[in-house]
Design a protein around this motif. Structure first.
Motif, PDB file in Angstrom:
ATOM      1  N   PHE A  36      -4.321  -2.046   3.419  1.00 57.95           N
ATOM      2  CA  PHE A  36      -4.037  -3.321   4.080  1.00 57.95           C
ATOM      3  C   PHE A  36      -3.079  -3.084   5.236  1.00 57.95           C
ATOM      4  CE2 PHE A  36      -1.434  -7.197   4.468  1.00 57.95           C
ATOM      5  CZ  PHE A  36      -2.434  -8.113   4.743  1.00 57.95           C
ATOM      6  N   GLU A  37      -3.417  -3.624   6.409  1.00 55.36           N
ATOM      7  CA  GLU A  37      -2.546  -3.485   7.572  1.00 55.36           C
ATOM      8  C   GLU A  37      -1.461  -4.557   7.544  1.00 55.36           C
ATOM      9  OE1 GLU A  37      -4.248  -2.202  11.417  1.00 55.36           O
ATOM     10  OE2 GLU A  37      -6.192  -2.676  10.511  1.00 55.36           O
ATOM     11  N   ASP A  38      -0.220  -4.143   7.829  1.00 56.56           N
ATOM     12  CA  ASP A  38       0.899  -5.074   7.874  1.00 56.56           C
ATOM     13  C   ASP A  38       1.889  -4.582   8.918  1.00 56.56           C
ATOM     14  OD1 ASP A  38       2.240  -2.926   6.688  1.00 56.56           O
ATOM     15  OD2 ASP A  38       2.055  -3.753   4.661  1.00 56.56           O
ATOM     16  N   ALA A  39       3.124  -5.021   8.837  1.00 54.56           N
ATOM     17  CA  ALA A  39       4.122  -4.634   9.833  1.00 54.56           C
ATOM     18  C   ALA A  39       4.418  -3.144   9.793  1.00 54.56           C
ATOM     19  CB  ALA A  39       5.413  -5.426   9.614  1.00 54.56           C
ATOM     20  N   HIS A  40       4.083  -2.484   8.689  1.00 55.47           N
ATOM     21  CA  HIS A  40       4.399  -1.070   8.517  1.00 55.47           C
ATOM     22  C   HIS A  40       3.178  -0.159   8.651  1.00 55.47           C
ATOM     23  CE1 HIS A  40       8.519  -1.865   7.196  1.00 55.47           C
ATOM     24  NE2 HIS A  40       8.027  -2.860   6.502  1.00 55.47           N
ATOM     25  N   ILE A  41       1.982  -0.720   8.544  1.00 58.19           N
ATOM     26  CA  ILE A  41       0.766   0.099   8.515  1.00 58.19           C
ATOM     27  C   ILE A  41      -0.196  -0.365   9.601  1.00 58.19           C
ATOM     28  CG2 ILE A  41      -1.297   0.707   7.174  1.00 58.19           C
ATOM     29  CD1 ILE A  41       1.244   2.105   6.258  1.00 58.19           C
ATOM     30  N   ARG A  42      -0.717   0.606  10.346  1.00 61.14           N
ATOM     31  CA  ARG A  42      -1.744   0.351  11.357  1.00 61.14           C
ATOM     32  C   ARG A  42      -2.884   1.343  11.120  1.00 61.14           C
ATOM     33  NH1 ARG A  42      -0.831   1.140  17.922  1.00 61.14           N
ATOM     34  NH2 ARG A  42      -2.979   1.785  18.455  1.00 61.14           N
ATOM     35  N   LEU A  43      -4.098   0.886  11.326  1.00 59.09           N
ATOM     36  CA  LEU A  43      -5.267   1.741  11.156  1.00 59.09           C
ATOM     37  C   LEU A  43      -6.141   1.649  12.397  1.00 59.09           C
ATOM     38  CD1 LEU A  43      -6.834   3.540   9.064  1.00 59.09           C
ATOM     39  CD2 LEU A  43      -8.152   1.485   8.537  1.00 59.09           C
ATOM     40  N   ASP A  44      -6.395   2.778  13.029  1.00 60.03           N
ATOM     41  CA  ASP A  44      -7.335   2.845  14.153  1.00 60.03           C
ATOM     42  C   ASP A  44      -8.571   3.589  13.679  1.00 60.03           C
ATOM     43  OD1 ASP A  44      -5.328   1.678  15.598  1.00 60.03           O
ATOM     44  OD2 ASP A  44      -5.271   3.179  17.187  1.00 60.03           O
ATOM     45  N   ARG A  80       2.701   7.273   2.273  1.00 58.61           N
ATOM     46  CA  ARG A  80       2.185   7.681   0.952  1.00 58.61           C
ATOM     47  C   ARG A  80       1.479   6.520   0.256  1.00 58.61           C
ATOM     48  NH1 ARG A  80       6.994  11.132   1.090  1.00 58.61           N
ATOM     49  NH2 ARG A  80       8.308   9.429   0.329  1.00 58.61           N
ATOM     50  N   ARG A  81       2.050   5.321   0.374  1.00 59.22           N
ATOM     51  CA  ARG A  81       1.420   4.144  -0.229  1.00 59.22           C
ATOM     52  C   ARG A  81       0.045   3.892   0.379  1.00 59.22           C
ATOM     53  NH1 ARG A  81       1.179  -0.920   1.804  1.00 59.22           N
ATOM     54  NH2 ARG A  81       2.842  -0.534   3.328  1.00 59.22           N
ATOM     55  N   ALA A  82      -0.052   3.979   1.702  1.00 60.47           N
ATOM     56  CA  ALA A  82      -1.320   3.706   2.374  1.00 60.47           C
ATOM     57  C   ALA A  82      -2.351   4.783   2.066  1.00 60.47           C
ATOM     58  CB  ALA A  82      -1.087   3.599   3.880  1.00 60.47           C
ATOM     59  N   LEU A  83      -1.944   6.039   2.014  1.00 66.93           N
ATOM     60  CA  LEU A  83      -2.896   7.109   1.700  1.00 66.93           C
ATOM     61  C   LEU A  83      -3.448   6.953   0.288  1.00 66.93           C
ATOM     62  CD1 LEU A  83      -1.142  10.212   3.313  1.00 66.93           C
ATOM     63  CD2 LEU A  83      -3.379   9.277   3.934  1.00 66.93           C
ATOM     64  N   ALA A  84      -2.628   6.457  -0.632  1.00 69.51           N
ATOM     65  CA  ALA A  84      -3.098   6.241  -2.002  1.00 69.51           C
ATOM     66  C   ALA A  84      -4.140   5.129  -2.080  1.00 69.51           C
ATOM     67  CB  ALA A  84      -1.922   5.905  -2.921  1.00 69.51           C
ATOM     68  N   ALA A  85      -4.154   4.246  -1.092  1.00 75.12           N
ATOM     69  CA  ALA A  85      -5.108   3.130  -1.093  1.00 75.12           C
ATOM     70  C   ALA A  85      -6.384   3.455  -0.335  1.00 75.12           C
ATOM     71  CB  ALA A  85      -4.450   1.891  -0.478  1.00 75.12           C
ATOM     72  N   VAL A 119     -15.251   7.794  -9.010  1.00 78.91           N
ATOM     73  CA  VAL A 119     -14.049   7.102  -9.463  1.00 78.91           C
ATOM     74  C   VAL A 119     -12.884   7.522  -8.566  1.00 78.91           C
ATOM     75  CG1 VAL A 119     -12.491   6.661 -11.394  1.00 78.91           C
ATOM     76  CG2 VAL A 119     -14.922   7.105 -11.833  1.00 78.91           C
ATOM     77  N   PHE A 120     -12.105   6.543  -8.108  1.00 75.09           N
ATOM     78  CA  PHE A 120     -10.939   6.818  -7.274  1.00 75.09           C
ATOM     79  C   PHE A 120      -9.675   6.495  -8.068  1.00 75.09           C
ATOM     80  CE2 PHE A 120     -14.308   6.111  -4.235  1.00 75.09           C
ATOM     81  CZ  PHE A 120     -14.111   7.129  -3.317  1.00 75.09           C
ATOM     82  N   ASP A 121      -8.790   7.472  -8.167  1.00 73.58           N
ATOM     83  CA  ASP A 121      -7.512   7.318  -8.854  1.00 73.58           C
ATOM     84  C   ASP A 121      -6.417   7.517  -7.812  1.00 73.58           C
ATOM     85  OD1 ASP A 121      -5.287   7.362 -10.430  1.00 73.58           O
ATOM     86  OD2 ASP A 121      -5.877   9.076 -11.661  1.00 73.58           O
ATOM     87  N   GLU A 122      -5.785   6.406  -7.378  1.00 79.22           N
ATOM     88  CA  GLU A 122      -4.802   6.432  -6.287  1.00 79.22           C
ATOM     89  C   GLU A 122      -5.385   7.142  -5.066  1.00 79.22           C
ATOM     90  OE1 GLU A 122      -1.090   7.976  -7.707  1.00 79.22           O
ATOM     91  OE2 GLU A 122      -0.499   6.001  -8.441  1.00 79.22           O
ATOM     92  N   GLY A 123      -6.639   6.825  -4.771  1.00 80.18           N
ATOM     93  CA  GLY A 123      -7.319   7.382  -3.612  1.00 80.18           C
ATOM     94  C   GLY A 123      -7.986   8.717  -3.857  1.00 80.18           C
ATOM     95  N   ARG A 124      -7.581   9.434  -4.900  1.00 78.76           N
ATOM     96  CA  ARG A 124      -8.194  10.741  -5.181  1.00 78.76           C
ATOM     97  C   ARG A 124      -9.593  10.542  -5.742  1.00 78.76           C
ATOM     98  NH1 ARG A 124      -2.997  11.366  -7.043  1.00 78.76           N
ATOM     99  NH2 ARG A 124      -3.662  11.010  -9.187  1.00 78.76           N
ATOM    100  N   ARG A 125     -10.531  11.216  -5.124  1.00 80.27           N
ATOM    101  CA  ARG A 125     -11.938  11.029  -5.448  1.00 80.27           C
ATOM    102  C   ARG A 125     -12.381  11.957  -6.574  1.00 80.27           C
ATOM    103  NH1 ARG A 125     -16.455  13.801  -3.836  1.00 80.27           N
ATOM    104  NH2 ARG A 125     -18.418  12.635  -3.730  1.00 80.27           N
TER     105      ARG A 125
END
Length: 664
Positions: A361-369, A404-409, A567-573
């Motif tokens: 999710f993009e917010d004040a701390h995270i940007r995705l291009d 780290r939070r964003a990579l886990a998602a 199955v994804f566990d904290e982003g790990r495939r």
């Protein structure tokens, strides 16, 4: 300001430019190759024009077709993005001749810095320190080998006409030089149409520091501070941050002034980046990129400025929006590049269709291009970058927490990616302590690329849950006797508890499991050495499962694709496959006499013909994938029986290229 701008690029940068154009009320015009007809940047633009077949040389590098499309669209300006024609002086001049504004520097400035050799000579005259090396015009192989010996190994061979890690090779001894030179020249020719190279001493623990500069037509030049881009693979950046850790005010001022002086020396206009390599207290000029950089979002994050907006304003003849003293520097930003590639196979590109994509999710701390969507294909013809993830906070520690939070998602399936590598980098203590240099990945390879781990009990339970849910429940003989127990297709047993046996292969081991269904969401699972009670909650959206084993709850997401469950566990495939024990197993295996590709690509060189005798390690074929050339060598000594490919041919992953003669 312009009414319409044609964006002569693709992927995430085309989407990113379109967003700023939309905010300005500028009509955006996309161009696309036949391979990109359904790409995100095409769907996002206000208009789009096909400019040719998939190969870049026949589409995105065809300046005449792009200018023709601009005229057809009524676009008065062309933004080249980065890569492709962004640093092509001839194209900049062609735009001017066609009455179209090129949103970039003057052709003369591009030429001045377009050749790394010429640029270094210019900087040397200006007194900017350089890395010891050879930057001249002589390209004879024997002469270059002599120069490498004079400089002293290890040396770095670099393409003179471009960057991005293409046409670059580290050489540690004279014995390796000739082969490395051939590969570097081949990649440079393919990527830039120019195989000239330069040679420099290879610094063993350098940091890659670059300064973002901006200039207008009124003589104003400013620095928007520095970026540290030291973490690289194949000499291409994958992690960038701003400001550079441990940068002092004095060093920042000195490097910023040197970068602005370099821009003034060539009459620069627009966005540019002056790259330095730093080791100890010294810094050396490497090159100037006369375009917007991939990593520009971290500069935008710490300054609060939109650099594409600045490009539009300067190209329209306006002055820079801010003077040097008014440019803010606030907080810290880190960007990671997410690629379709396999780090375990020397970062070989991965081709395929993205069949599952979930982004943070993009917010004040995270940007995705990003320039891809679920269902999009990663084609063989272009750079395999999927997205750029940017995290910002008031300090570096906070930015890393959000990263780290964003990579886990982040979840991707359908192609191999470097997401796990990026997660491990973000979690590594050495990264948290900013112990950075260009050898970071190689030095921490054991921690960053460990052996694969078997699936956890929670992951296996999620896979079994999806498998149980898909077991047919319709009566097998409903038209005969719908009430007969023999018509049931579930786990019912005449005596004892009902169960289903299942073999799950996680790519490392085959797990023989027995599931005792209790109801739609609960079952008991017998593992190799224990039995666990499992409850699965599917009420959350987006394929999210809450798997409860005893008192422990794990949040996962899972999707089924035929007999495959991901199955994804904290982003790990984790890719699970259901093994049918009754299915015939093929005895066919890859013979030692067959040489196959490990990736799809284009054959650029054949070094053997049927009847040739080769030794182990001899070159057989050179395959180019996404602008990188890979040498395929003989796995053993022998005689070549057949060659199954031709120069220029596209080959799929696993295709047989060469067969050995195994006749005694």
């Amino acid at each position: 300001m312009f009414d319409a701008v044609l964006i002569a690029n693709r992927g995430e940068i085309a989407c990113r430019i379109t967003r700023t154009a939309r905010r300005f009320g500028i009509r955006s015009v996309a161009v696309y190759s036949e391979a990109d007809a359904h790409a995100a940047h095409v769907a996002m633009a206000d208009a789009a024009f096909c400019i040719g077949p998939a190969p870049a040389r026949e589409s995105y590098l065809d300046g005449a077709r792009i200018i023709e499309a601009a005229h057809r669209a009524g676009a008065s300006a062309i933004h080249p993005g980065y890569g492709f024609l962004s640093e092509n002086a001839d194209f900049a001049e062609a735009c001017a001749a066609a009455g179209i504004v090129f949103i970039g520097p003057p052709a003369a400035a591009i030429r001045a810095m377009g050749s790394k050799s010429a640029a270094k000579a210019l900087m040397e005259q200006a007194g900017v320190p350089l890395v010891p090396g050879y930057h001249g015009a002589e390209q004879d192989s024997a002469f270059l080998a002599d120069e490498a010996g004079r400089i002293g190994y290890p040396v770095l061979i670099k393409a003179s006409a471009g960057g991005g890690g293409k046409g670059m090779r580290i050489v540690t001894s004279a014995d390796e030089f000739a082969m490395a030179l051939d590969l570097a020249k081949g990649e440079a020719r393919a990527a830039f149409g120019d195989d000239r190279v330069l040679i420099e001493r290879y610094l063993t623990r350098p940091r890659h520091i670059e300064i973002q500069v901006f200039a207008d037509t009124f003589g104003n030049v400013v620095s928007l501070f520095e970026r540290d881009c030291s973490i690289q693979r194949r000499h291409q950046k994958i992690v960038e941050e701003a400001p550079a850790p441990f940068m002092t005010d004095a060093r920042r001022r000195a490097m910023g002034e040197a970068a602005c002086a370099a821009a003034r020396a060539i009459g620069y206009v627009g966005a540019g980046t002056v790259e330095f390599i730093a080791e100890g207290d010294d810094f050396h000029f490497m090159e100037m990129n006369t375009r917007l950089q991939v990593e520009h979002p971290v500069t935008e994050a710490i300054t609060g400025q939109d650099l594409v907006e600045w490009q539009f304003l300067v190209a329209a003849g306006e002055a820079l929006p801010l003077t040097q003293e008014r440019i803010p520097l606030r907080g810290h930003a880190v960007e990671v590049r997410i690629y379709a590639e396999d780090p375990a196979r020397d970062f070989a590109p991965s081709i395929g269709t993205i069949r599952h994509l979930r982004v943070p999710f993009e917010d004040a701390h995270i940007r995705l291009d990003s320039g891809v969507r679920e269902g999009d294909a990663i084609p063989i013809h272009y750079d395999p970058m999927i997205a750029k993830l940017i995290a910002w906070d008031e300090d570096r520690a906070g930015a890393l927490r959000h990263l780290r939070r964003a990579l886990a998602a982040f979840e991707i399936d359908g192609v191999q990616t470097n997401l796990d590598l990026l997660r491990r980098i973000a979690a590594l203590p050495a990264f948290s302590e900013a112990e950075l240099d260009t050898g970071f990945i190689a030095r921490h390879a054991e921690a960053l690329m460990p052996s694969a781990e078997a699936a956890s009990d929670a992951v296996l339970a999620a896979g079994v849950h999806l498998w149980l849910r898909a077991v047919p429940v319709a009566p097998a003989f409903a038209d005969v006797d719908p009430y007969s127990p023999w018509s049931r297709c579930d786990a019912w047993r005449l005596n004892g508890d009902g169960y289903q046996d299942v073999i799950v292969d996680d790519g490392i081991a085959k797990h023989r499991l027995r599931a005792y269904p209790l109801d739609d969401r609960r079952f008991r699972l017998a593992l190799a050495n224990q039995s666990i009670d499992v409850a699965v909650d599917e009420t959350a959206p987006n394929d999210v499962l809450r798997v409860a084993i005893g008192g422990d709850v794990t949040r996962l997401s899972a999707r089924r694709f035929g007999e495959s469950i991901v199955v994804f566990d904290e982003g790990r495939r984790h890719a699970l496959s259901i093994v049918d024990p009754y299915r015939a197993v093929s005895e066919a295996s890859a013979s030692s006499g067959r040489v196959t590709t490990v990736m799809p690509g284009r054959v650029v060189e054949l070094a053997v013909i049927p009847g040739d005798t080769v030794a182990e390690g001899d070159l057989l074929v050179v395959v180019e994938a996404m602008k990188v050339q890979f040498r395929i060598v003989a796995p053993r000594a022998g005689k070549i029986a057949a060659v199954h490919c031709a120069a220029g041919e596209l080959v799929e992953e696993g295709a047989e290229l060469v067969t050995f003669d195994d006749t005694p």
